[in-house]
Design a protein around this motif. Sequence first.
Motif, PDB file in Angstrom:
ATOM      1  N   ARG C   8       0.962  -0.799   0.022  1.00 27.37           N
ATOM      2  CA  ARG C   8      -0.453  -0.307   0.079  1.00 27.37           C
ATOM      3  C   ARG C   8       1.004   1.332   0.352  1.00 27.37           C
ATOM      4  NH1 ARG C   8      -3.497   0.745   4.794  1.00 27.37           N
ATOM      5  NH2 ARG C   8      -4.458  -1.134   3.926  1.00 27.37           N
ATOM      6  N   MET C  10       1.520   4.462   1.274  1.00 28.64           N
ATOM      7  CA  MET C  10       0.960   6.257   1.964  1.00 28.64           C
ATOM      8  C   MET C  10       1.070   7.036   1.881  1.00 28.64           C
ATOM      9  SD  MET C  10       1.260   3.273   3.784  1.00 28.64           S
ATOM     10  CE  MET C  10       0.750   3.594   6.019  1.00 28.64           C
ATOM     11  N   ASP C  25      15.468  -7.995  -3.017  1.00 33.31           N
ATOM     12  CA  ASP C  25      15.450  -6.428  -2.345  1.00 33.31           C
ATOM     13  C   ASP C  25      15.157  -5.652  -3.557  1.00 33.31           C
ATOM     14  OD1 ASP C  25      16.739  -4.868  -0.573  1.00 33.31           O
ATOM     15  OD2 ASP C  25      19.002  -5.565  -1.351  1.00 33.31           O
ATOM     16  N   LYS C  26      14.362  -5.251  -3.855  1.00 28.51           N
ATOM     17  CA  LYS C  26      14.724  -3.870  -5.278  1.00 28.51           C
ATOM     18  C   LYS C  26      13.937  -2.406  -4.439  1.00 28.51           C
ATOM     19  CE  LYS C  26      10.460  -4.788  -7.681  1.00 28.51           C
ATOM     20  NZ  LYS C  26       9.835  -4.526  -8.764  1.00 28.51           N
ATOM     21  N   GLU C  27      14.308  -0.791  -5.014  1.00 26.83           N
ATOM     22  CA  GLU C  27      13.357  -0.317  -4.677  1.00 26.83           C
ATOM     23  C   GLU C  27      12.715  -0.311  -4.587  1.00 26.83           C
ATOM     24  OE1 GLU C  27      16.076   3.596  -5.437  1.00 26.83           O
ATOM     25  OE2 GLU C  27      14.543   4.302  -6.032  1.00 26.83           O
ATOM     26  N   SER C  35       5.747   8.007  -5.033  1.00 28.16           N
ATOM     27  CA  SER C  35       5.901   7.694  -3.878  1.00 28.16           C
ATOM     28  C   SER C  35       6.897   6.467  -3.517  1.00 28.16           C
ATOM     29  CB  SER C  35       4.421   8.301  -2.749  1.00 28.16           C
ATOM     30  OG  SER C  35       5.609   7.546  -1.624  1.00 28.16           O
ATOM     31  N   ASN C  36       7.414   6.570  -2.928  1.00 28.34           N
ATOM     32  CA  ASN C  36       8.556   5.682  -2.003  1.00 28.34           C
ATOM     33  C   ASN C  36       8.109   4.733  -0.821  1.00 28.34           C
ATOM     34  OD1 ASN C  36      11.074   7.543  -2.950  1.00 28.34           O
ATOM     35  ND2 ASN C  36      10.843   5.212  -4.100  1.00 28.34           N
ATOM     36  N   SER C  37       6.732   5.928  -0.471  1.00 27.90           N
ATOM     37  CA  SER C  37       6.436   5.603   1.283  1.00 27.90           C
ATOM     38  C   SER C  37       6.173   4.026   0.794  1.00 27.90           C
ATOM     39  CB  SER C  37       5.685   6.654   2.101  1.00 27.90           C
ATOM     40  OG  SER C  37       6.748   7.212   2.282  1.00 27.90           O
ATOM     41  N   ILE C  38       6.190   2.791   0.467  1.00 30.98           N
ATOM     42  CA  ILE C  38       5.166   1.716   0.118  1.00 30.98           C
ATOM     43  C   ILE C  38       5.668   0.389   1.109  1.00 30.98           C
ATOM     44  CG2 ILE C  38       4.937  -0.449  -1.086  1.00 30.98           C
ATOM     45  CD1 ILE C  38       4.687   2.413  -2.440  1.00 30.98           C
ATOM     46  N   ARG C  39       4.122   0.724   2.052  1.00 31.25           N
ATOM     47  CA  ARG C  39       4.043  -0.701   2.646  1.00 31.25           C
ATOM     48  C   ARG C  39       3.898  -1.754   2.602  1.00 31.25           C
ATOM     49  NH1 ARG C  39      -0.276   0.282   7.954  1.00 31.25           N
ATOM     50  NH2 ARG C  39       0.970  -1.669   9.312  1.00 31.25           N
ATOM     51  N   HIS C  40       4.539  -2.780   3.121  1.00 31.59           N
ATOM     52  CA  HIS C  40       4.464  -4.103   2.801  1.00 31.59           C
ATOM     53  C   HIS C  40       3.017  -4.707   4.147  1.00 31.59           C
ATOM     54  CE1 HIS C  40       6.669  -8.321   1.720  1.00 31.59           C
ATOM     55  NE2 HIS C  40       5.750  -8.384   1.337  1.00 31.59           N
ATOM     56  N   ALA C  44       4.970  -7.715   7.208  1.00 32.37           N
ATOM     57  CA  ALA C  44       5.555  -6.212   6.849  1.00 32.37           C
ATOM     58  C   ALA C  44       6.300  -6.136   7.940  1.00 32.37           C
ATOM     59  CB  ALA C  44       3.969  -5.245   7.307  1.00 32.37           C
ATOM     60  N   GLY C  45       7.577  -5.371   8.280  1.00 32.53           N
ATOM     61  CA  GLY C  45       8.449  -5.590   8.853  1.00 32.53           C
ATOM     62  C   GLY C  45       9.280  -6.590   8.834  1.00 32.53           C
ATOM     63  N   LYS C  47      11.354  -9.623   6.639  1.00 30.16           N
ATOM     64  CA  LYS C  47      12.399  -9.633   5.417  1.00 30.16           C
ATOM     65  C   LYS C  47      11.502 -11.177   4.481  1.00 30.16           C
ATOM     66  CE  LYS C  47      16.378 -11.591   6.507  1.00 30.16           C
ATOM     67  NZ  LYS C  47      17.477 -12.208   6.073  1.00 30.16           N
TER      68      LYS C  47
END
Lengths: 555, 202, 47
Positions: C8, C10, C25-27, C35-40, C44-45, C47
């Motif tokens: 999602r 943010m 492991d990617k941007e 936006s880079n505010s991407i919530r997994h 989440a939290g 890997k």
Amino acid sequence: MTQPDEYQMGLSSRKAIYIPFPQAVPCSYILDMEHCLGNNPIACGKCQDVCEKQAINYDDADEVITREVGAIIVAIGLDVYDPTEMDEYGYTRYDNVITSMEFERLICAGGPTAGHFVRPGDSQRPKRIGFVQCVGSRNPKIGRPWCSNICCMNTVKDTLLLADHYPDVENVVYYQDIRAFGKSFEDMFQRSKEAGTRYVRGLPGDVEENPTNGNLLVTVENTTSGKLERHELDMLVLSVGVEPPKDLAKISGLLTLSKTSDGFLMESHPKLKPVDAPTRGVYFAGFCESPKDIKDSVCQAGAAASRAGALLNAGKITIEAITSQIDAESCTKCGVCARVCPYGAIQWKKGEVAVVIEAACAGCGACGAACQFGSITMRHFTDAQLVAQVRAIMAEKPKEKVMVFACNWCSYAGGDMAGISRIQYPATNRVMRTMCSARVSEDMVLEAFRVGAPIVLVSGCHYADCHYINANRQTVQRVQRLWNKLEKAGVRPERLQLEWISAAEGQKFAQVMKQMEELRQTVTDEEIAHAMEALKPKPKKKPKPKAEPAAAAAP
Amino acid sequence: MSPEPTNGDLRVGVFVCDCGLNIAGTVDCGAVTAYAETLPDVICAVRNKYTCADPGQNEIKTAIHKHKLNRVVVASCTPRMHEPTFRQCVLEAGLNPYLMEMANLREHCSWVHPGDREGATAKAMDLVASAVAKARLLEPQEEMEVPVTKRALVIGGGVAGIEAALELADAGHPVTLVEKEASIGGIMAQLDKTYPTMDCSI
Amino acid sequence: MATTETFRCMMCGHEYQEQVERGEDKERSCPKCRSNSIRHLRGAGKK
């Protein structure tokens, strides 16, 4: 066994054992093992038979050579633009449309035609030759907005060479602007015109081939006269641009270098440190930094050598006193710091106190932010100092401010770039500098909310640019945990934002600041008050200035 | 939030730079200087026209001696540019260079908020307060020296790489030149004549 | 081995799914607003 000769741009062939070109250094034969049949000596092995010195070894293998060095000069050059994708000029379809690199080989005495300039299609000498400028340059539509710097003067040179070799030649150059700004360039340009070269302002809209004679029909809008012109030519030369070399990504990853938006290497300062990389001890020379001609490449190489020489002569380097220190008393021997260190600079064994190897520590602070027990002091960027900064910034009217954490190398530098470029944005943000975004601990972010910040932004380098190898992956994990934590506490997680902004992205920095301000205006007083209360640290045994909530155990 | 308790031993000096009109044209530097004087442990706040110029640096040194300052805040431009300058400046006045902190009133403030004097001035005050807050907790640091291996690596054997390698070698440094192709020379070796002198490339 | 994960943004609220390789492991940036505010959202939290 014959293969296209790369040196001659594929215009002639070579064998599987060959000297790349007559003046090659070292001037010895090499084997093209991909095409050599002698790989299997039963099939061929002829060269081995005739080599009296027995210098041929089909089984020779690559060898890894290790050298310790004190300075590195990156001079990895350029790639020439391949016009295949831009096929409106017919490069792949028409024999007599060539690139400026192919032109070089065709006009060269050492080339495939011994310098007799002929058409690839029928080996006839062309009399009417057109040049198209900016093929793969100054064209944002194909992602190449930059000027390649060298193509204008290269074409001017080509027209002079042709006029010199063949006085009856008729040259026409299609251009957007002729950039003849260097020493004696304008003089050359005038001589080209005096030699009869016609310069038409406008790039061809259409190129067609007359299939019976291979001639080319070029349609161009002459933007000076406003008239549409049609020219029949014997040959068309595409003055191709240049691009960052494909190897650049690999080298920049190895040396933690950054790129500007066009993909060339980013220097430490555009005016004051033009050949220094942001990484100490690394310098740039030549095209990989930006398009430039031979003279400028030589100048820059001299500058880079001088900078590197100064470092080597000094014989020593001082390390900024921003490294990590571990307090052996409070260290719980958990080893988290050693796991997050991108440099392997923390030694730890199970059941033992972690130890920092100072010479290997780069000072990113990832360990300091990850330590749950306050046992790590990042010199000059301590927890207490950074928290004090947050509190000072938010001391008055916190509601009106956006708290921004920015890493020194990219985001903070991106803010500097916005400044240098005078790109305006709202004055509501308050930027705090840490060396790496991974230095920003959970507690620093939570503290900002506790003292009333409506919005907190954590910003760092793009993945490919992280100055500390990959420390910013810690930032991502921490922000993910914080989003969960905020949500659990009933705080809108959107109030915490994450952005990657490179040192070159002043525009993006300003854009992000605008977005943060818009977001800030959506945060209500009640929300701020709730967060200040809900995020209060739970009392621990020993209350310290850096209070850590216990929930977030690292993986 | 209540400020940290005042520590009697702390003596902070704040130097606010006009940078000609670069900062003062947008930020009310007089107001920022006056505000700085109200911050905890600030003994003196001085406004300069150009802090990085000799007179500006001399003013810092004089103030360090006169007021027995033991922390210095320079509110001028980005530390990415002048941090080494001002570290050297306080060192020359006898302070450990790590007892100096900067506030970026130019790149991060005046240059990006030219139409908002009020907002820029408020922001400048906060940036100064932030720097003072950090300065109060700064500690002297000793830099470690590491020997540099006396050998250079040049990556790429085109005209730039060859030239750089030769220059370094001429200066007496051992150089390793690496090239991915079978011969050095790069793209330039493929050219016929080169501008502006029309001589051969090789 | 790839799994389908939910993300999602943010910044703009856009929610989307993506195939994620194990150990990838990617941007990340929002396909809609960059936006880079991407919530997994799942896992989440970790890997």
